[in-house]
Design a protein around this motif. Structure first.
Motif, PDB file in Angstrom:
ATOM      1  N   GLY A 161       0.780  -1.223   0.000  1.00  0.00           N
ATOM      2  CA  GLY A 161       0.000   0.000   0.000  1.00  0.00           C
ATOM      3  C   GLY A 161       0.811   1.271   0.000  1.00  0.00           C
ATOM      4  O   GLY A 161       1.946   1.312   0.475  1.00  0.00           O
ATOM      5  N   ILE A 162       0.216   2.304  -0.581  1.00  0.00           N
ATOM      6  CA  ILE A 162       0.750   3.659  -0.560  1.00  0.00           C
ATOM      7  C   ILE A 162      -0.411   4.602  -0.290  1.00  0.00           C
ATOM      8  O   ILE A 162      -1.504   4.438  -0.865  1.00  0.00           O
ATOM      9  CB  ILE A 162       1.404   4.041  -1.901  1.00  0.00           C
ATOM     10  N   LEU A 163      -0.188   5.560   0.582  1.00  0.00           N
ATOM     11  CA  LEU A 163      -1.162   6.617   0.810  1.00  0.00           C
ATOM     12  C   LEU A 163      -0.422   7.944   0.798  1.00  0.00           C
ATOM     13  O   LEU A 163       0.548   8.127   1.533  1.00  0.00           O
ATOM     14  CB  LEU A 163      -1.911   6.427   2.128  1.00  0.00           C
ATOM     15  N   LEU A 214      -6.541  19.566   0.974  1.00  0.00           N
ATOM     16  CA  LEU A 214      -5.820  18.308   1.100  1.00  0.00           C
ATOM     17  C   LEU A 214      -6.414  17.316   0.108  1.00  0.00           C
ATOM     18  O   LEU A 214      -7.627  17.105   0.076  1.00  0.00           O
ATOM     19  CB  LEU A 214      -5.943  17.753   2.521  1.00  0.00           C
ATOM     20  N   VAL A 215      -5.545  16.707  -0.710  1.00  0.00           N
ATOM     21  CA  VAL A 215      -5.941  15.629  -1.616  1.00  0.00           C
ATOM     22  C   VAL A 215      -5.242  14.363  -1.130  1.00  0.00           C
ATOM     23  O   VAL A 215      -4.021  14.360  -0.937  1.00  0.00           O
ATOM     24  CB  VAL A 215      -5.534  15.920  -3.075  1.00  0.00           C
ATOM     25  N   VAL A 216      -6.007  13.310  -0.912  1.00  0.00           N
ATOM     26  CA  VAL A 216      -5.440  12.041  -0.445  1.00  0.00           C
ATOM     27  C   VAL A 216      -5.668  10.980  -1.515  1.00  0.00           C
ATOM     28  O   VAL A 216      -6.805  10.761  -1.955  1.00  0.00           O
ATOM     29  CB  VAL A 216      -6.080  11.594   0.884  1.00  0.00           C
ATOM     30  N   ALA A 217      -4.586  10.329  -1.939  1.00  0.00           N
ATOM     31  CA  ALA A 217      -4.670   9.264  -2.937  1.00  0.00           C
ATOM     32  C   ALA A 217      -4.037   8.001  -2.383  1.00  0.00           C
ATOM     33  O   ALA A 217      -3.016   8.054  -1.697  1.00  0.00           O
ATOM     34  CB  ALA A 217      -3.962   9.681  -4.226  1.00  0.00           C
ATOM     35  N   THR A 218      -4.658   6.865  -2.678  1.00  0.00           N
ATOM     36  CA  THR A 218      -4.109   5.593  -2.218  1.00  0.00           C
ATOM     37  C   THR A 218      -4.226   4.534  -3.298  1.00  0.00           C
ATOM     38  O   THR A 218      -5.195   4.510  -4.070  1.00  0.00           O
ATOM     39  CB  THR A 218      -4.808   5.121  -0.918  1.00  0.00           C
ATOM     40  N   LEU A 219      -3.207   3.681  -3.376  1.00  0.00           N
ATOM     41  CA  LEU A 219      -3.208   2.540  -4.283  1.00  0.00           C
ATOM     42  C   LEU A 219      -2.348   1.430  -3.695  1.00  0.00           C
ATOM     43  O   LEU A 219      -1.611   1.640  -2.734  1.00  0.00           O
ATOM     44  CB  LEU A 219      -2.733   2.927  -5.686  1.00  0.00           C
ATOM     45  N   ASP A 220      -2.466   0.246  -4.263  1.00  0.00           N
ATOM     46  CA  ASP A 220      -1.625  -0.879  -3.874  1.00  0.00           C
ATOM     47  C   ASP A 220      -0.335  -0.801  -4.690  1.00  0.00           C
ATOM     48  O   ASP A 220      -0.365  -0.864  -5.921  1.00  0.00           O
ATOM     49  CB  ASP A 220      -2.373  -2.189  -4.146  1.00  0.00           C
ATOM     50  N   ASN A 221       0.796  -0.678  -4.023  1.00  0.00           N
ATOM     51  CA  ASN A 221       2.051  -0.467  -4.732  1.00  0.00           C
ATOM     52  C   ASN A 221       2.439  -1.636  -5.633  1.00  0.00           C
ATOM     53  O   ASN A 221       3.027  -1.439  -6.703  1.00  0.00           O
ATOM     54  CB  ASN A 221       3.194  -0.197  -3.745  1.00  0.00           C
ATOM     55  N   LEU A 222       2.116  -2.868  -5.241  1.00  0.00           N
ATOM     56  CA  LEU A 222       2.483  -4.020  -6.063  1.00  0.00           C
ATOM     57  C   LEU A 222       1.529  -4.228  -7.228  1.00  0.00           C
ATOM     58  O   LEU A 222       1.922  -4.775  -8.260  1.00  0.00           O
ATOM     59  CB  LEU A 222       2.525  -5.293  -5.214  1.00  0.00           C
ATOM     60  N   CYS A 223       0.272  -3.779  -7.080  1.00  0.00           N
ATOM     61  CA  CYS A 223      -0.695  -3.979  -8.150  1.00  0.00           C
ATOM     62  C   CYS A 223      -0.777  -2.721  -9.024  1.00  0.00           C
ATOM     63  O   CYS A 223      -0.015  -2.579  -9.962  1.00  0.00           O
ATOM     64  CB  CYS A 223      -2.050  -4.387  -7.588  1.00  0.00           C
ATOM     65  N   LYS A 224      -1.655  -1.795  -8.688  1.00  0.00           N
ATOM     66  CA  LYS A 224      -1.806  -0.610  -9.539  1.00  0.00           C
ATOM     67  C   LYS A 224      -0.511   0.193  -9.655  1.00  0.00           C
ATOM     68  O   LYS A 224      -0.267   0.843 -10.666  1.00  0.00           O
ATOM     69  CB  LYS A 224      -2.932   0.277  -8.997  1.00  0.00           C
TER      70      LYS A 224
END
Length: 342
Positions: free
Chosen positions: A241-243, A303-313
């Motif tokens: 994960g990344i946030l 504030l803009v918050v973005a999250t994704l899975d680092n290994l997938c997306k």
């Protein structure tokens, strides 16, 4: 039609993630896997979670018959891909997951990676792999350079705002938290459980992180002028994960509207209702990105918050999305699984 796939560097995290994704792909078949130090081993020995699959034995790259391969995913370490890819057949489609072809300017590559580029003759043909913004180029490409996972997260939050002209380009701050798998599978002392768990720390701070090269390149190209962001990543004790918390000067409602307009038709990018913020749990194990916007108590800031899975997306899922385009397959094929929760 079945497309024959090779994965170079299949013994690493992104290689294993590619195997996991391709296992449910309707028209891809893995015909070759490489893992130099683990050549001769079965994937079930290297990654027991894949033991239910029938897969080729790992072998050295030079042993692969690329005449039987339609597309190769190159999941090798940075600086290794250049030497390998320059020797591959010129008619082979390639998606590179390393940093070796992300930066268009050879001088920028040397600045951020500390050595001259070793494959300039093919670097110029590489297409930057941020799928949602380079679709047409990716469809026609032979070589696609996957983005950095941190760089992708920041760009999904900021790029539409630069395009829409709704933020001050000289006041962009990215405070990012990244899971441990982003550091790769190699043994590192600072990643030992006793040294990482129950704490967090900033790393590559003060403008030293290599993904700043991608931010500089992409944001400046969109703006038509130099754009330099302030960026501090933090290593947090989670596997995936990344946030990213992105602090900007601009009207929050206009920022939210710009993101909604940009991603309205995107299958994997989801803008939350105004005032709602995402969690890394919301996208774990998936190819989805969640983005939220909230105003600040200081007028004109947001504030803009973005999250994704680092290994997938952020890596392997993005690579498959790009490969689908390159092979003329439905873009979302093999990528529609829901996130894993809890």
């Amino acid at each position: 039609m079945t497309h024959r796939i090779a994965i170079l560097g299949a013994s690493g995290y992104t290689g294993a993630e590619l195997v996991r994704l391709i296992a449910s792909h309707p028209s891809m078949q893995i015909v070759a896997l490489s893992g130099d130090r683990k050549a001769g081993m079965a994937m079930a020995e290297v990654f027991p979670f894949l033991r239910h699959l029938t897969l080729p034995v790992l072998q050295k790259i030079e042993e692969i018959d690329f005449s039987q391969v339609d597309l190769a995913f190159c999941a090798l370490p940075h600086a290794t891909s250049q030497a390998v890819i320059r020797e591959l057949p010129r008619d082979l489609k390639i998606v590179d997951l390393s940093a070796d072809f992300r930066l268009r300017d050879p001088a920028a590559y040397q600045k951020w990676y500390g050595q001259p580029h070793a494959a300039l003759e093919i670097q110029a043909e590489a297409v930057y792999g941020l799928t949602e913004f380079y679709r047409d180029e990716i469809r026609a490409a032979r070589l696609v350079a996957g983005t950095g996972c941190n760089a992708a997260t920041g760009q999904y939050a900021i790029r539409p705002l630069i395009e829409a002209g709704v933020i001050d380009l000289d006041e962009i701050l990215i405070d990012l938290k990244a899971g441990v798998s982003g550091a790769g599978r190699s043994l590192k002392e600072n990643l030992l459980h006793a040294e990482l768990s129950e704490g967090t720390n900033a790393y590559s701070a003060g403008g030293k992180h290599r993904h700043l090269g991608e931010f500089d390149q992409e944001f400046s190209a969109v703006a038509g002028r130099p754009v330099l962001v302030q960026f501090t990543p933090h290593l947090v004790p989670m596997n995936r994960g990344i946030l990213a918390d992105v602090y900007v000067r601009g009207e929050a409602a206009a920022i939210h509207a710009a993101l909604q307009n940009c991603y309205a038709d995107e299958p994997f990018i989801h803008v939350l209702p105004f005032g709602a913020l995402p969690s890394s749990h919301d996208v774990r194990g998936s190819n989805h990105v969640h983005i939220g916007v909230i105003g600040d108590r200081i007028p004109g800031r947001a504030l803009v918050v973005a999250t994704l899975d680092n290994l997938c997306k952020g890596s392997s899922g993005q690579a498959m999305q790009n490969a689908n385009l390159m092979l003329g397959i439905e873009e979302s094929a093999g990528l529609t699984a829901a996130p894993v929760f809890p």
